[in-house]
Design an enzyme around this catalytic site. Sequence first.
Site, PDB file in Angstrom:
ATOM      1  N   GLY A  21     -13.380   8.583   5.287  1.00  0.00           N
ATOM      2  CA  GLY A  21     -14.044   9.727   4.672  1.00  0.00           C
ATOM      3  C   GLY A  21     -14.646   9.338   3.336  1.00  0.00           C
ATOM      4  O   GLY A  21     -14.533   8.190   2.895  1.00  0.00           O
ATOM      5  N   ALA A  23     -15.445   9.535  -0.921  1.00  0.00           N
ATOM      6  CA  ALA A  23     -14.620   9.411  -2.124  1.00  0.00           C
ATOM      7  C   ALA A  23     -13.988  10.752  -2.485  1.00  0.00           C
ATOM      8  O   ALA A  23     -14.591  11.808  -2.311  1.00  0.00           O
ATOM      9  CB  ALA A  23     -15.488   8.918  -3.289  1.00  0.00           C
ATOM     10  N   SER A  25     -11.800  12.539  -1.110  1.00  0.00           N
ATOM     11  CA  SER A  25     -11.701  13.517  -0.021  1.00  0.00           C
ATOM     12  C   SER A  25     -10.264  13.844   0.360  1.00  0.00           C
ATOM     13  O   SER A  25     -10.019  14.813   1.054  1.00  0.00           O
ATOM     14  CB  SER A  25     -12.438  12.992   1.213  1.00  0.00           C
ATOM     15  OG  SER A  25     -11.824  11.799   1.680  1.00  0.00           O
ATOM     16  N   GLY A  26      -9.306  13.024  -0.071  1.00  0.00           N
ATOM     17  CA  GLY A  26      -7.914  13.219   0.318  1.00  0.00           C
ATOM     18  C   GLY A  26      -7.441  12.227   1.362  1.00  0.00           C
ATOM     19  O   GLY A  26      -6.373  12.397   1.958  1.00  0.00           O
ATOM     20  N   SER A  28      -6.241   9.145   1.126  1.00  0.00           N
ATOM     21  CA  SER A  28      -4.965   8.508   0.812  1.00  0.00           C
ATOM     22  C   SER A  28      -3.810   9.490   0.947  1.00  0.00           C
ATOM     23  O   SER A  28      -2.744   9.141   1.463  1.00  0.00           O
ATOM     24  CB  SER A  28      -4.983   7.919  -0.602  1.00  0.00           C
ATOM     25  OG  SER A  28      -5.897   6.855  -0.672  1.00  0.00           O
ATOM     26  N   ALA A  46      -1.284  -2.591  -0.762  1.00  0.00           N
ATOM     27  CA  ALA A  46      -2.344  -2.299  -1.725  1.00  0.00           C
ATOM     28  C   ALA A  46      -3.359  -3.426  -1.729  1.00  0.00           C
ATOM     29  O   ALA A  46      -2.995  -4.587  -1.923  1.00  0.00           O
ATOM     30  CB  ALA A  46      -1.743  -2.121  -3.110  1.00  0.00           C
ATOM     31  N   HIS A  64      -1.968   6.540  -7.889  1.00  0.00           N
ATOM     32  CA  HIS A  64      -1.516   6.282  -6.517  1.00  0.00           C
ATOM     33  C   HIS A  64      -0.028   5.938  -6.510  1.00  0.00           C
ATOM     34  O   HIS A  64       0.720   6.422  -5.662  1.00  0.00           O
ATOM     35  CB  HIS A  64      -2.317   5.121  -5.902  1.00  0.00           C
ATOM     36  CG  HIS A  64      -3.584   5.554  -5.248  1.00  0.00           C
ATOM     37  ND1 HIS A  64      -3.741   5.545  -3.889  1.00  0.00           N
ATOM     38  CD2 HIS A  64      -4.754   6.007  -5.754  1.00  0.00           C
ATOM     39  CE1 HIS A  64      -4.956   5.967  -3.573  1.00  0.00           C
ATOM     40  NE2 HIS A  64      -5.594   6.250  -4.697  1.00  0.00           N
ATOM     41  N   ARG A  67       2.398   8.935  -7.005  1.00  0.00           N
ATOM     42  CA  ARG A  67       2.407   9.868  -5.885  1.00  0.00           C
ATOM     43  C   ARG A  67       3.310   9.405  -4.745  1.00  0.00           C
ATOM     44  O   ARG A  67       3.764  10.217  -3.934  1.00  0.00           O
ATOM     45  CB  ARG A  67       0.957  10.013  -5.393  1.00  0.00           C
ATOM     46  CG  ARG A  67       0.670  11.264  -4.662  1.00  0.00           C
ATOM     47  CD  ARG A  67      -0.784  11.458  -4.331  1.00  0.00           C
ATOM     48  NE  ARG A  67      -1.347  10.326  -3.624  1.00  0.00           N
ATOM     49  CZ  ARG A  67      -2.534   9.791  -3.895  1.00  0.00           C
ATOM     50  NH1 ARG A  67      -3.262  10.276  -4.870  1.00  0.00           N
ATOM     51  NH2 ARG A  67      -2.991   8.773  -3.209  1.00  0.00           N
TER      52      ARG A  67
END
Length: 191
Positions: A21, A23, A25-26, A28, A46, A64, A67
């Site tokens: 998708g 940038a 957009s969710g 990850s 990573a 990141h 989270r």
Amino acid sequence: MKKPPFGKGGWGDFSTILITGPARSGKSEWAERLAHESQRQVIYCATALENADDAEWTARIAAHRTRRPATWATVCAPIELSATLAAYQNAQYCLLVDSLGTWTANLIELNDADWQFQVTQLFEQLKTHPALIIFVAEETGWGVIPAYPMGRLFRDRLGGLIRHLGGQCAATYLVTGGYALELNRLGVRIE
């Protein structure tokens, strides 16, 4: 919300998932959710190269990290993605690779033959890998064609990689506008 079909009656013990998708957009977050719901030991792969001189990039990487659950292991795979996947040959693992766009960018200076070798190694690894592997990939090329050769090369390489990988995956999601759409169920595969 419908839960992903993990385990018996679903994708079984082996599968590969692609989440793509634009940038921010969710992508990850959706990948992390699927990894968590898999109930497997998550290894976060990573692909980003850290740069202490780039405060904004460092902040993105830190966001990141914060989270992710503390129980998830993190390994760095900016170049040797196939070797990293090979090191975790266990059906109890969920390997979350974030992201193929960054991995492609890290290898952008390879000539075409060396790039194809890297891609072939990756796909060879996926043929027999026992773990659940979730790939995150950025969509490029939805707008203006880059005016410079390196930009076009990146767009073409990543686009080709995503298209080929999407055809091999048990599930391919497009994340956009706050929704994750399962393309395998909604779309028709273009050979």
